[in-house]
Scaffold this motif. Structure first.
Motif, short mmCIF file in Angstrom:
data_model
loop_
_atom_site.label_atom_id
_atom_site.label_comp_id
_atom_site.label_asym_id
_atom_site.label_seq_id
_atom_site.Cartn_x
_atom_site.Cartn_y
_atom_site.Cartn_z
N MET A 67 1.57 2.16 8.71
CA MET A 67 1.52 0.75 9.06
C MET A 67 -0.26 0.72 9.15
O MET A 67 -0.76 1.30 9.96
CB MET A 67 2.10 0.02 10.05
N ASP A 68 -0.88 -0.19 8.35
CA ASP A 68 -2.36 -0.31 8.60
C ASP A 68 -2.73 -1.11 9.82
O ASP A 68 -1.93 -1.82 10.35
CB ASP A 68 -2.74 -1.10 7.36
N GLN A 109 -5.27 -11.30 7.69
CA GLN A 109 -5.47 -9.92 8.09
C GLN A 109 -4.06 -9.22 7.75
O GLN A 109 -4.10 -8.00 7.62
CB GLN A 109 -5.67 -9.63 9.72
N ASN A 110 -3.00 -9.62 8.07
CA ASN A 110 -1.76 -9.13 7.88
C ASN A 110 -1.35 -8.78 6.49
O ASN A 110 -0.92 -7.78 6.03
CB ASN A 110 -0.65 -10.16 8.55
N ALA A 111 -1.88 -10.00 5.70
CA ALA A 111 -1.80 -9.72 4.33
C ALA A 111 -2.29 -8.72 3.67
O ALA A 111 -2.16 -7.85 2.77
CB ALA A 111 -1.76 -11.09 3.48
N ALA A 112 -3.73 -8.80 4.16
CA ALA A 112 -4.72 -7.47 3.53
C ALA A 112 -4.07 -6.20 4.10
O ALA A 112 -4.11 -5.05 3.21
CB ALA A 112 -6.03 -7.82 4.31
N GLY A 113 -3.55 -6.15 5.19
CA GLY A 113 -2.94 -4.80 5.72
C GLY A 113 -1.83 -4.40 4.81
O GLY A 113 -1.51 -3.08 4.41
N GLY A 114 -0.96 -5.58 4.27
CA GLY A 114 0.27 -5.25 3.53
C GLY A 114 -0.13 -4.78 2.30
O GLY A 114 0.32 -3.75 1.62
N VAL A 115 -1.46 -5.28 1.63
CA VAL A 115 -1.74 -4.76 0.25
C VAL A 115 -2.47 -3.44 0.41
O VAL A 115 -2.16 -2.40 -0.16
CB VAL A 115 -3.08 -5.80 -0.13
N LYS A 116 -2.88 -2.97 1.56
CA LYS A 116 -3.64 -1.71 1.79
C LYS A 116 -2.14 -0.69 1.83
O LYS A 116 -2.20 0.42 1.32
CB LYS A 116 -4.28 -1.64 3.15
N ASP A 117 -1.21 -1.26 2.79
CA ASP A 117 0.06 -0.18 2.74
C ASP A 117 0.53 0.18 1.45
O ASP A 117 0.89 1.06 1.02
CB ASP A 117 0.89 -0.88 3.62
N VAL A 152 -0.84 -0.27 -1.25
CA VAL A 152 -1.73 0.66 -2.52
C VAL A 152 -1.51 2.26 -2.03
O VAL A 152 -1.57 3.22 -2.80
CB VAL A 152 -3.19 0.42 -2.29
N ARG A 153 -1.53 2.31 -0.60
CA ARG A 153 -1.41 3.78 0.00
C ARG A 153 -0.14 4.13 -0.49
O ARG A 153 -0.11 5.61 -0.84
CB ARG A 153 -1.62 3.65 1.55
N ASP A 154 0.90 3.53 -0.29
CA ASP A 154 2.44 4.01 -0.96
C ASP A 154 2.44 4.45 -2.35
O ASP A 154 2.85 5.26 -2.72
CB ASP A 154 3.49 2.84 -0.50
N ALA A 155 1.99 3.53 -2.95
CA ALA A 155 1.62 3.80 -4.53
C ALA A 155 0.91 5.22 -4.85
O ALA A 155 1.27 5.96 -5.68
CB ALA A 155 0.97 2.73 -5.26
N ARG A 161 0.50 7.66 -2.95
CA ARG A 161 1.32 8.87 -2.24
C ARG A 161 2.49 9.15 -3.36
O ARG A 161 2.80 10.05 -3.63
CB ARG A 161 2.05 8.39 -1.19
N LYS A 162 2.95 8.04 -4.09
CA LYS A 162 4.24 8.11 -4.93
C LYS A 162 3.65 8.70 -6.28
O LYS A 162 4.05 9.86 -6.88
CB LYS A 162 4.93 7.07 -5.32
N THR A 163 2.38 8.46 -6.81
CA THR A 163 1.74 8.99 -8.11
C THR A 163 1.36 10.55 -7.83
O THR A 163 1.46 11.40 -8.59
CB THR A 163 0.60 8.18 -8.56
N ARG A 164 1.10 10.84 -6.44
CA ARG A 164 0.62 12.16 -6.19
C ARG A 164 1.89 13.16 -6.16
O ARG A 164 1.63 14.34 -6.32
CB ARG A 164 0.18 12.38 -4.95
N GLU A 165 3.03 12.59 -5.88
CA GLU A 165 4.02 13.32 -5.52
C GLU A 165 4.76 13.74 -7.28
O GLU A 165 5.40 14.76 -7.46
CB GLU A 165 5.33 12.62 -5.16
N ILE A 166 4.20 12.84 -8.22
CA ILE A 166 4.77 13.16 -9.47
C ILE A 166 4.04 14.33 -10.27
O ILE A 166 3.54 15.10 -9.93
CB ILE A 166 4.61 11.88 -10.43
#
Length: 64
Positions: free
Chosen positions: A1-2, A44-52, A54-57, A59-64
């Motif tokens: 969580m950001d 702020q909460n919405a910006a944090g959600g976007v950061k989360d 992007v971070r999750d995406a 991570r997923k691309t690095r797993e591939i």
């Protein structure tokens, strides 16, 4: 969580307290500040959600 999500939630809570205190005391300025803090928190909460997301995406691309 950001950290922006946490800060946003805190600003929303702080804003709600100010808004209610303004309503109780009849202080329109305090009430308006509370509403402003709530909006700031939502952004702020919405910006944090976007950061989360992007971070999750990333991570997923690095797993591939």
């Amino acid at each position: 969580m950001d950290s922006d999500r946490i800060k946003g939630a805190l600003n929303q809570a702080k804003g709600k307290v100010k808004e209610v205190a303004g309503e109780i005391t009849g202080d329109a300025k305090l009430q308006a500040e509370g509403k402003g803090d709530q909006i700031k928190g939502k952004v702020q909460n919405a910006a944090g959600g976007v950061k989360d997301a992007v971070r999750d995406a990333d991570r997923k691309t690095r797993e591939i």
